[in-house]
Scaffold this active site. Structure first.
Site, short mmCIF file in Angstrom:
data_model
loop_
_atom_site.label_atom_id
_atom_site.label_comp_id
_atom_site.label_asym_id
_atom_site.label_seq_id
_atom_site.Cartn_x
_atom_site.Cartn_y
_atom_site.Cartn_z
N ASN A 9 29.98 -12.76 58.78
CA ASN A 9 30.18 -14.03 58.46
C ASN A 9 29.66 -14.86 59.90
O ASN A 9 30.55 -14.58 60.82
CB ASN A 9 30.76 -14.87 57.86
CG ASN A 9 30.67 -16.15 57.93
OD1 ASN A 9 29.69 -16.69 58.28
ND2 ASN A 9 32.59 -16.78 57.46
N LYS A 11 28.28 -17.46 60.58
CA LYS A 11 28.85 -18.97 61.61
C LYS A 11 27.52 -19.40 61.70
O LYS A 11 26.68 -19.13 61.51
CB LYS A 11 29.77 -18.94 61.80
CG LYS A 11 31.06 -18.09 60.98
CD LYS A 11 32.29 -18.45 62.14
CE LYS A 11 33.05 -17.64 61.11
NZ LYS A 11 34.55 -17.77 60.98
N HIS A 97 34.31 -21.58 51.96
CA HIS A 97 34.88 -20.92 53.08
C HIS A 97 35.96 -21.82 53.95
O HIS A 97 36.12 -23.00 53.70
CB HIS A 97 33.66 -20.66 54.54
CG HIS A 97 33.95 -20.49 55.50
ND1 HIS A 97 35.18 -20.67 56.41
CD2 HIS A 97 34.39 -18.37 56.24
CE1 HIS A 97 34.77 -19.63 57.85
NE2 HIS A 97 34.82 -18.38 57.44
N GLU A 99 36.39 -23.15 56.65
CA GLU A 99 35.46 -24.08 57.68
C GLU A 99 34.64 -25.11 56.81
O GLU A 99 34.55 -26.40 57.55
CB GLU A 99 35.21 -23.21 58.86
CG GLU A 99 35.44 -22.62 59.86
CD GLU A 99 34.85 -21.37 60.35
OE1 GLU A 99 33.75 -20.98 60.30
OE2 GLU A 99 35.47 -20.40 60.65
N GLU A 169 41.06 -14.69 52.78
CA GLU A 169 41.39 -15.60 54.54
C GLU A 169 42.31 -15.97 54.60
O GLU A 169 41.90 -17.74 54.82
CB GLU A 169 39.88 -16.25 55.03
CG GLU A 169 38.67 -14.89 54.58
CD GLU A 169 37.33 -15.18 55.23
OE1 GLU A 169 37.19 -14.46 55.95
OE2 GLU A 169 36.85 -16.58 55.93
N GLY A 175 39.39 -16.53 63.58
CA GLY A 175 38.92 -17.42 65.00
C GLY A 175 40.28 -17.38 65.84
O GLY A 175 40.21 -17.72 66.99
N SER A 215 40.25 -12.31 61.99
CA SER A 215 40.62 -11.28 63.25
C SER A 215 40.62 -10.29 62.49
O SER A 215 41.22 -9.19 63.43
CB SER A 215 41.20 -12.15 63.78
OG SER A 215 41.87 -13.41 64.50
P1 PGA Z 1 36.99 -13.83 62.36
O1 PGA Z 1 36.57 -14.63 60.80
O2 PGA Z 1 36.92 -12.81 61.99
O3 PGA Z 1 35.91 -14.70 63.42
O4 PGA Z 1 38.27 -14.40 62.48
C1 PGA Z 1 36.00 -14.53 59.43
C2 PGA Z 1 35.74 -15.20 58.73
O5 PGA Z 1 35.86 -17.19 58.55
O6 PGA Z 1 34.87 -15.29 57.53
#
Ligand code: PGA
Length: 260
Positions: A9, A11, A97, A99, A169, A175, A215
């Site tokens: 992903n 982003k 997601h 976000e 998640e 992140g 992460s």
């Molecule tokens: P990350 O993001 O691996 O940077 O923690 C995962 C995601 O948001 O799908």
């Protein structure tokens, strides 16, 4: 048998040139295989979807979008619909997601509508669920994830041959560098699979791929994949670097070849 999924992903990262460079390198690697032993998916920003599909056209790498509109066509400025995605060869779409939930106030009811439109169009939904840090601290993880699933799948039929991916998640792990331990993640993955069996049936519960996200890095992916109900990863930060992504893909391939 569920295939291991290694989904990136991106982003809102990468310029067009950086996207082309990454995709050409990945296409070079993937072209060594007639069929990759794992499912490799890249979810770039919307404007890059068409070019990335073209770059991967002769390979077994799949493209997903990061979101989709809950409408099919219409006066919805800035939106991209499922019929548009399928007409461009986009096979997957993230939905829900954290976000999108956090910055765009997306609700489980809207995610339900998005899953329905994706399913009716033939795009495979990658449905994201997960608890916030405070909810975990209060011991509410199972309650939160179950409630998300209940609303998102409230009136959704799933046939035995339906393709569906769920991504667990935990919001506090996205992140942040804080990964759920493999055991913590496995507990929630098992909860999701058990929920699928009760809501639908055993065949569907065994068929749906459940990815962990939060992460993931080259050094923790193998331990996560070793868990029985973790079928792959939805990877943000670490999927932006081609060497890291190839490393994650190779970890998945090794585990698949050893017969997970
Ligand atoms: P990350 O993001 O691996 O940077 O923690 C995962 C995601 O948001 O799908």
């Amino acid at each position: 048998m569920r295939r291991i999924v290694v989904a990136g992903n991106w982003k809102m990262f990468k310029t067009f040139q950086e996207m082309v460079s990454f995709c050409c390198k990945l296409a070079g690697y993937a072209s060594e295989f007639e069929e990759l032993p794992v499912t490799s998916i890249i979810c770039p920003p919307f404007p890059y979807l068409h070019t990335s599909v073209e770059i991967f056209s002769a390979t077994d790498v799949h493209i997903g979008s990061q979101d989709v509109s809950m409408h099919d066509f219409g006066a919805y400025t800035g939106e991209v619909s499922a019929p548009m995605l399928i007409s461009m060869g986009i096979e997957y779409s993230l939905v829900g997601h954290s976000e999108r939930r956090q910055y765009h106030q997306e609700t489980d009811i809207e995610i339900n509508l998005k899953v329905k439109i994706l399913q009716s169009t033939g795009v495979v939904p990658i449905v994201c669920v997960g608890e916030k840090e405070q909810q975990r601290d209060e011991g509410k993880t199972d309650e939160v994830v179950t409630s998300q699933l209940e609303t998102i799948f409230a009136d959704i039929d799933i046939a035995a041959d339906t393709n569906l991916i769920i991504a667990y998640e935990p919001v506090w792990a996205i992140g942040t560098g804080k990964t759920a331990t493999p055991e913590m993640a496995q507990d929630v993955h098992k909860l999701i699979r058990d929920w699928l069996e009760i809501r639908y049936n055993k065949t569907i519960a065994e068929r749906v791929s459940i990815l962990y996200g939060g992460s993931i890095k080259p050094d923790n992916f193998a331990a996560l994949l070793a868990q029985p109900d973790i079928d792959g990863g939805l990877i943000g930060g670490a999927s932006l670097d081609i060497d890291n992504y190839l490393n994650l893909l190779q970890t998945g391939i090794k585990i698949a070849q050893e017969g997970k």
